[in-house]
Write an enzyme that holds these catalytic residues in place. Structure first.
Site, PDB file in Angstrom:
ATOM      1  N   SER A   1      64.710  21.252 -26.597  1.00  0.00           N
ATOM      2  CA  SER A   1      65.826  21.650 -27.452  1.00  0.00           C
ATOM      3  C   SER A   1      65.572  21.038 -28.820  1.00  0.00           C
ATOM      4  CB  SER A   1      67.127  21.074 -26.870  1.00  0.00           C
ATOM      5  OG  SER A   1      68.165  21.057 -27.819  1.00  0.00           O
TER       6      SER A   1
ATOM      7  N   TYR B   1      72.050  14.146 -22.819  1.00  0.00           N
ATOM      8  CA  TYR B   1      71.259  15.356 -23.115  1.00  0.00           C
ATOM      9  C   TYR B   1      70.154  15.028 -24.122  1.00  0.00           C
ATOM     10  CZ  TYR B   1      70.491  20.349 -24.117  1.00  0.00           C
ATOM     11  OH  TYR B   1      69.948  21.598 -24.267  1.00  0.00           O
TER      12      TYR B   1
HETATM   13  P1  NAD Z   1      72.687  28.164 -18.478  1.00  0.00           P
HETATM   14  O1  NAD Z   1      73.831  27.303 -18.104  1.00  0.00           O
HETATM   15  O2  NAD Z   1      72.939  29.580 -18.882  1.00  0.00           O
HETATM   16  O3  NAD Z   1      71.603  28.181 -17.315  1.00  0.00           O
HETATM   17  C1  NAD Z   1      71.150  26.989 -16.726  1.00  0.00           C
HETATM   18  C2  NAD Z   1      70.762  27.285 -15.298  1.00  0.00           C
HETATM   19  O4  NAD Z   1      70.281  26.052 -14.728  1.00  0.00           O
HETATM   20  C3  NAD Z   1      71.955  27.740 -14.448  1.00  0.00           C
HETATM   21  O5  NAD Z   1      71.624  28.920 -13.745  1.00  0.00           O
HETATM   22  C4  NAD Z   1      72.205  26.570 -13.505  1.00  0.00           C
HETATM   23  O6  NAD Z   1      72.699  26.949 -12.244  1.00  0.00           O
HETATM   24  C5  NAD Z   1      70.811  25.958 -13.427  1.00  0.00           C
HETATM   25  N1  NAD Z   1      70.884  24.565 -12.995  1.00  0.00           N
HETATM   26  C6  NAD Z   1      71.575  23.568 -13.594  1.00  0.00           C
HETATM   27  N2  NAD Z   1      71.487  22.444 -12.869  1.00  0.00           N
HETATM   28  C7  NAD Z   1      70.702  22.744 -11.799  1.00  0.00           C
HETATM   29  C8  NAD Z   1      70.268  22.007 -10.674  1.00  0.00           C
HETATM   30  N3  NAD Z   1      70.642  20.731 -10.482  1.00  0.00           N
HETATM   31  N4  NAD Z   1      69.465  22.603  -9.783  1.00  0.00           N
HETATM   32  C9  NAD Z   1      69.124  23.910  -9.936  1.00  0.00           C
HETATM   33  N5  NAD Z   1      69.534  24.659 -10.959  1.00  0.00           N
HETATM   34  C10 NAD Z   1      70.323  24.086 -11.877  1.00  0.00           C
HETATM   35  O7  NAD Z   1      71.944  27.368 -19.640  1.00  0.00           O
HETATM   36  P2  NAD Z   1      70.863  27.822 -20.743  1.00  0.00           P
HETATM   37  O8  NAD Z   1      71.528  27.779 -22.047  1.00  0.00           O
HETATM   38  O9  NAD Z   1      70.120  29.020 -20.321  1.00  0.00           O
HETATM   39  O10 NAD Z   1      69.912  26.540 -20.676  1.00  0.00           O
HETATM   40  C11 NAD Z   1      68.647  26.533 -20.089  1.00  0.00           C
HETATM   41  C12 NAD Z   1      67.843  25.388 -20.675  1.00  0.00           C
HETATM   42  O11 NAD Z   1      67.727  25.587 -22.079  1.00  0.00           O
HETATM   43  C13 NAD Z   1      68.466  24.014 -20.467  1.00  0.00           C
HETATM   44  O12 NAD Z   1      67.465  23.066 -20.166  1.00  0.00           O
HETATM   45  C14 NAD Z   1      69.075  23.733 -21.818  1.00  0.00           C
HETATM   46  O13 NAD Z   1      69.151  22.357 -22.063  1.00  0.00           O
HETATM   47  C15 NAD Z   1      68.084  24.403 -22.733  1.00  0.00           C
HETATM   48  N6  NAD Z   1      68.594  24.722 -24.050  1.00  0.00           N
HETATM   49  C16 NAD Z   1      69.662  25.542 -24.182  1.00  0.00           C
HETATM   50  C17 NAD Z   1      70.124  25.816 -25.457  1.00  0.00           C
HETATM   51  C18 NAD Z   1      71.292  26.699 -25.693  1.00  0.00           C
HETATM   52  O14 NAD Z   1      71.777  26.725 -26.828  1.00  0.00           O
HETATM   53  N7  NAD Z   1      71.770  27.453 -24.715  1.00  0.00           N
HETATM   54  C19 NAD Z   1      69.501  25.264 -26.571  1.00  0.00           C
HETATM   55  C20 NAD Z   1      68.407  24.445 -26.394  1.00  0.00           C
HETATM   56  C21 NAD Z   1      67.960  24.188 -25.120  1.00  0.00           C
END
Ligand code: NAD
Length: 272
Positions: A154, A167
């Protein structure tokens, strides 16, 4: 455990792709890709992109319904696992050619109130699980002298924001793990990189709008513009499919010399 000088040194490094190979469209037929957090958001978009390139995708998530729906649509095989369990994280990595460490979650809370057990859980899911998955995948990757590891970090792997201590800590640690794997794997055909998005249009961000509104004392409608995008010159959310294209690039032949890096997709945030 063998000391460094007892380890067998690799013979010759894998060759560079030819210009034709480097310019070819992504073809992952015959490759197995593990995608964690595949049920939603970025993971879902990446799973679909890798499947479209021909990979056999292991769709890993604790959300059983989500990954089963994706598998029913033909994107791969559903693997229901909670990555807070280090053994489960190790199990999913065995025999993988590509690992996308993506599963994650957010908790917005000041440090002095941050629940210690949530801090531990976040590091377990977002740092220890990637370590365990990669650890299990590397022997197969080294044997075949090809492997791709992409860690979804991120902009918070490079910058801090208030109320996101666990985080920010986890993403900085993931960047470090990614670089350590890169320097060990480089001569054996394995690359390890991060993609580091700013705010992406996913359920994780939608959930933050309400949390941030409470933490900053703002109306939820003001949060996107005044808090989330305050430091983003591009003034829009990133789409999950844009992250998936960056992941696809890192898995492709043109990126075989890209290693230990972090591909930032933040609309200019960290340039400021
Ligand atoms: P999201 O909430 O849409 O999806 C995350 C997925 O991870 C979900 O399906 C959830 O069930 C799964 N998950 C969480 N904990 C888990 C566990 N203990 N075991 C198995 N599965 C688990 O989130 P997203 O926005 O798609 O985020 C995905 C990644 O991208 C994350 O690592 C997040 O930190 C990173 N990220 C997101 C953003 C953003 O703005 N959305 C920005 C930078 C980085």
């Amino acid at each position: 455990m063998a000391s460094t000088d007892q380890r067998a040194q690799p013979a010759a490094p894998p060759p560079a792709p030819t210009p034709a190979e480097a310019g070819a469209p992504l073809d992952l037929r015959g490759r197995t890709a593990v995608v964690t957090g595949a049920a939603s958001g970025i993971g879902r978009a990446c799973a679909l992109r890798l499947a479209a390139a021909g990979a056999e995708v292991r769709l890993v998530d604790r959300d059983a319904e989500g990954v089963r729906a994706l598998a029913d649509g033909g994107a791969g095989t559903a693997v229901v696992a909670d990555l807070a369990d280090p053994e489960a994280a190790e199990e999913i990595g065995r025999g993988a050619d590509i690992v996308l460490n993506n599963a994650g979650f957010q908790l917005v809370c000041p440090v002095e109130e941050f629940p210690p057990e949530e801090f531990s859980r976040m590091l377990r899911v977002m740092v220890e699980a990637p370590f365990r998955t990669v650890r299990a995948a590397l022997p197969h990757m080294y044997r075949q002298r090809w492997g791709r590891i992409v860690n979804v970090s991120s902009v918070h792997g490079r910058r801090a924001s208030p109320y996101k201590s666990a985080y920010v800590t986890a993403k900085h640690a993931l960047e470090g793990l990614s670089k350590a794997v890169a320097v060990e794997g480089a001569a054996r055909g394995v690359t390890s990189n991060c993609v580091s998005p700013g705010y992406v249009r996913t359920p994780l961000v939608e959930g933050q709008l309400a949390d941030q509104a409470a933490a900053h004392g703002l109306d939820p409608a003001e949060v996107a513009e005044r808090v989330l995008l305050a430091r983003t010159p591009a003034k829009r959310l990133l789409e999950p499919e844009e992250v998936a294209e960056a992941v696809a690039y890192l898995c492709g032949p043109a990126a075989s010399f890209v290693n230990g890096t972090s591909l930032t997709l933040d609309g200019g945030w960290s340039a400021g």
